[in-house]
Design a protein around this motif. Structure first.
Motif, PDB file in Angstrom:
ATOM      1  N   HIS A 125     -25.622   5.981  19.727  1.00 42.04           N
ATOM      2  CA  HIS A 125     -26.959   5.355  19.877  1.00 42.04           C
ATOM      3  C   HIS A 125     -27.775   5.792  21.398  1.00 42.04           C
ATOM      4  O   HIS A 125     -26.828   6.299  22.105  1.00 42.04           O
ATOM      5  N   PRO A 126     -28.856   6.289  21.370  1.00 45.60           N
ATOM      6  CA  PRO A 126     -29.395   6.828  22.988  1.00 45.60           C
ATOM      7  C   PRO A 126     -29.440   5.867  23.979  1.00 45.60           C
ATOM      8  O   PRO A 126     -29.111   6.517  24.890  1.00 45.60           O
ATOM      9  N   THR A 127     -29.021   4.377  23.925  1.00 47.18           N
ATOM     10  CA  THR A 127     -28.754   3.646  24.391  1.00 47.18           C
ATOM     11  C   THR A 127     -27.228   3.544  25.018  1.00 47.18           C
ATOM     12  O   THR A 127     -27.189   2.577  26.060  1.00 47.18           O
ATOM     13  N   ALA A 128     -26.713   4.209  24.607  1.00 48.27           N
ATOM     14  CA  ALA A 128     -25.394   3.971  24.687  1.00 48.27           C
ATOM     15  C   ALA A 128     -25.112   4.784  25.878  1.00 48.27           C
ATOM     16  O   ALA A 128     -25.782   5.973  25.858  1.00 48.27           O
ATOM     17  N   TYR A 129     -23.844   4.442  26.809  1.00 51.27           N
ATOM     18  CA  TYR A 129     -23.573   5.464  27.530  1.00 51.27           C
ATOM     19  C   TYR A 129     -21.623   5.722  27.373  1.00 51.27           C
ATOM     20  O   TYR A 129     -20.962   4.821  27.063  1.00 51.27           O
TER      21      TYR A 129
END
Lengths: 356, 356, 356
Positions: A106-110
């Motif tokens: 997901h784009p918000t994951a790091y």
């Protein structure tokens, strides 16, 4: 949408008595099942309900089948373990409708550049995957999870939202970690000096096998020098505490709120009722069943059921009895005294003199 | 990589018997230690193992040293408290390899512009720091933590991933909060009216001293009007509940699953075994040790060990005894009746008449 | 900043004796209250303290009012339930200073395009709201929370930071979920086959009414086939486990560390002390009070207080008594034997022969 009975028998075995082309669209308890459901009889005492069930088909044991057939008109799948069969059919129906999270990050994951995430794995929103961590094929890591440095998550393992899985710990394939579970916290180890505690670094890991389920907000501490080990097939419910250096044998199950103190070695195929408390540095044999709310203060070497909780009563009765229990040793003393006195009364004088 | 024994003695004291230039690369238990490890003897009953240990050096008490020296050929560091010495050496070795998170704020973290984060502190991924919060020098706030408005986190304090630290609470220096710990939830306070509960606002704080460790998924509620206080050096294990307005004295330790009800005042240097339960509004003196699985229903004014759990037995034995325990007052009645009857038998007739 | 007594009486009722124009700026206990505070007398035994309180006004019951008036010089608000009145006044004062989170979605939150978030709701940093979820008017979802697919959050409900609320669960209006609470985890359901556990899919939901509070790190499992239900006004403290298919009646309250096993049906207006443990598949009537640390092994059909914990003692005393308790059945045998022997002594020979 429906599944033919023939397909169920093909997948899961059992003897089908009835039309293989009959389709069922879901599984439901005897009394709730409609005409397009399959149901199940897991306890002979509900045979009468079976006769009245509207279910299109019934999963039934060989023992119950003859009697059920007298009153129930639908199809039957006869199998030795109807409850296990029910579980498999239910899993099948669930898999048809369950949401499958997409592969990818997901784009918000790091995800640290030095972590390895299999391209078929799902990494949800706001997840953190630290350097050196490995997430294997088809693993599902839901929102807000944390995977520490050099940790390893096996194939098809599912972390529900907000799981914390600390550095260097490993977990095998097909495991489920429920939300809020914390794996790999430092164990509770201190040296005492002059009344002050000095922390003992906890450098072991948590090593978890395959097919392990761990419940919501359950905590498993890493080992002090060696590892905390949870073997294959272990099932832990919610809010359980497993302390450092414990070893839990394969296919052991614990209900909610159980606590296991440090370095306890627990056998295989054990079951622990809710809020059972296991002392540290003890060993529990295979096939032990500890009743709920029981404190286990010492090792258990024989299989069987063990119990130790205070029997509940109305509060006023409990108050009267608890005073006596608190001084049970005193009551025994009185009984011993009575025994002596009665012996003195009933024993002929001459015998008494001989004994003295 | 290695550390010379001379350096250990210089840092931590103790008398070195052997070559100060000997280097050790790690610390390990007696039986696991290899030739480049240092090991430790914390219990005299393992003296025999000491003789067979391959460790290059041994931490040993003055009491054990003479006997150990008879069989063990390596170097010895003689010190009054080998376990504390071991802890310090282990900390030193851990510090050489431990990952040190970088100073600064991770780009995925959210820090309110009105928060003060020391430039030497570490704020990990997906952390939230609300307005007015203060994070002091070298504090480490790992991924997913939440720090509420006007909260204060002291120097060198470490929040592991997914800690929740609510508004206005404060914590001192060198503390460790483990994952899932929740500090500063509203206490459980309600007024009842017509069978319905009305929430009492909880406006106190949680005030935590220095060198406090709080375990995974442990919860500490804020005070109702005053503060909940945890003094210096307190060590709380996992899954512990500390209710509102409690006061826990310095250097008290609690094992996992302990519960402390509201407004309990607990002394210094106490220890609580796992799943001990402390009633509300009671006071516990300093130096009290409560055994695991013990319910503490009233204040304890004298130091010492206190216990109250039902002794475990095979389930069938427990069933037989539990019925008796449940009606222990009835059993005592019977014993009293027997005492009367025996007194009637053994007392000369004339005396009986005098008593009446 | 202050509130006039007239306004309090107008909002909350009660009879004011004193100057309606008197302003108070906060509420405080009798001994802490300053000259601009309002205080309260909720227990007649503190009447003496009332006389010495500096508070500008006092909330007092009709019963206590006459005696209080003899020594206390300030204004009084006379009301039947001073504690409930105190709660409402405290809520009012808190509302004047409490931080109100802004409406809208924080830029770091992830809200699926297919979720519905009311524009008056607050979605904090790092929150995840999955597809199909509904967050209603004025709901406050603090940082790090997770709301699963198709879940529903009612009006004015507040999730504190790091709550996990799983797919398809629903919660009503004016509820509070505290940090770390996990709602809607899979229940602990397995079929056993050949010593191996097969997971039973948990497809029910958790359905929560209005005005429910759920404490920090408390877990509520979704139902297996049907729903887990928590009715209106239920208050759950921290670290409680509610298993699948439980039903908790309206306005029941549970203190911290309580565990409720699967399919338990609990009545309305019950209260459970800390660490009470409720067995599965039992029913508890309305208005039952279970004492702390009590295991409830069977259904309770009558209202009243029920207790069952081992009475604590000094450890040495406990050790002496626990041996006796463990074999309480043996002690009863001895008493029965004594009864027989005494009967043999006291019964005339002829009668004994008649009985045989």
């Amino acid at each position: 949408m429906g599944i033919r009975l023939a397909e169920l028998v093909e997948r899961f075995g059992g003897e089908l008595i009835g039309d293989p082309a009959t389709e069922v669209v879901g599984i439901a308890p005897l009394t709730d099942a409609g005409v397009s459901h399959i149901s199940f009889l897991t306890n002979s005492k509900f045979r009468a309900q079976a006769g009245q069930s509207q279910a299109a088909a019934l999963i039934v044991s060989p023992n119950d089948d003859a009697l059920v057939a007298e009153t129930y008109q639908g199809a039957r799948i006869v199998t030795k373990n109807p409850y296990a069969y029910f579980a498999r059919v239910a899993q099948l129906f669930e898999s048809l409708t369950a949401f499958v999270p997409p592969a990818g990050i997901h784009p918000t994951a790091y995800v640290d550049p030095a972590a390895q995430v299999d391209p078929t794995a799902h990494i949800g929103p706001h997840v953190t995957v630290e350097a050196g961590a490995v997430v294997k094929a088809r693993a599902v890591i839901d929102a807000g999870c944390y995977i520490g440095r050099d940790a390893v998550v096996g194939e098809d393992t599912h972390f529900f939202a907000n799981v914390t899985f600390h550095a260097r710990c490993t977990i095998g394939a097909r495991c489920i970690l429920h939300s809020g579970a914390v794996i790999g916290t430092d164990g509770f180890g201190f040296a005492s000096e002059g009344g002050v505690y000095i922390k003992i670094p906890q450098v072991g890991r948590v090593v978890i096998g395959d097919d392990v389920d761990i419940g919501a907000n359950t905590t498993v501490d890493r080992g002090a020098l060696e590892d905390t080990v949870i073997e294959d097939g272990v099932k832990l419910d919610n809010l359980i505490q497993i302390a450092h250096n414990c070893h839990i044998g394969a296919h052991t199950a614990m209900a909610g709120c159980v606590g296991v103190a440090g370095s306890a070695k627990i056998g295989k195929h054990c079951t622990f009722g809710g809020a059972a408390m296991i002392s540290g540095h003890i060993t529990i044999a295979d096939n032990v069943f500890v009743t709920a709310a029981t404190m286990v203060p010492r090792s258990i070497t024989e299989p069987g059921q063990y119990t130790g909780f205070y029997p509940m009563a109305k509060n006023s009765e409990w108050e009267r009895s608890a005073v006596v229990v608190r001084n049970a040793a005193g009551l025994r003393e009185k009984v011993r005294e009575l025994e002596k006195q009665i012996k003195a009364i009933t024993t002929p004088k001459t015998l008494q003199e001989d004994e003295s």
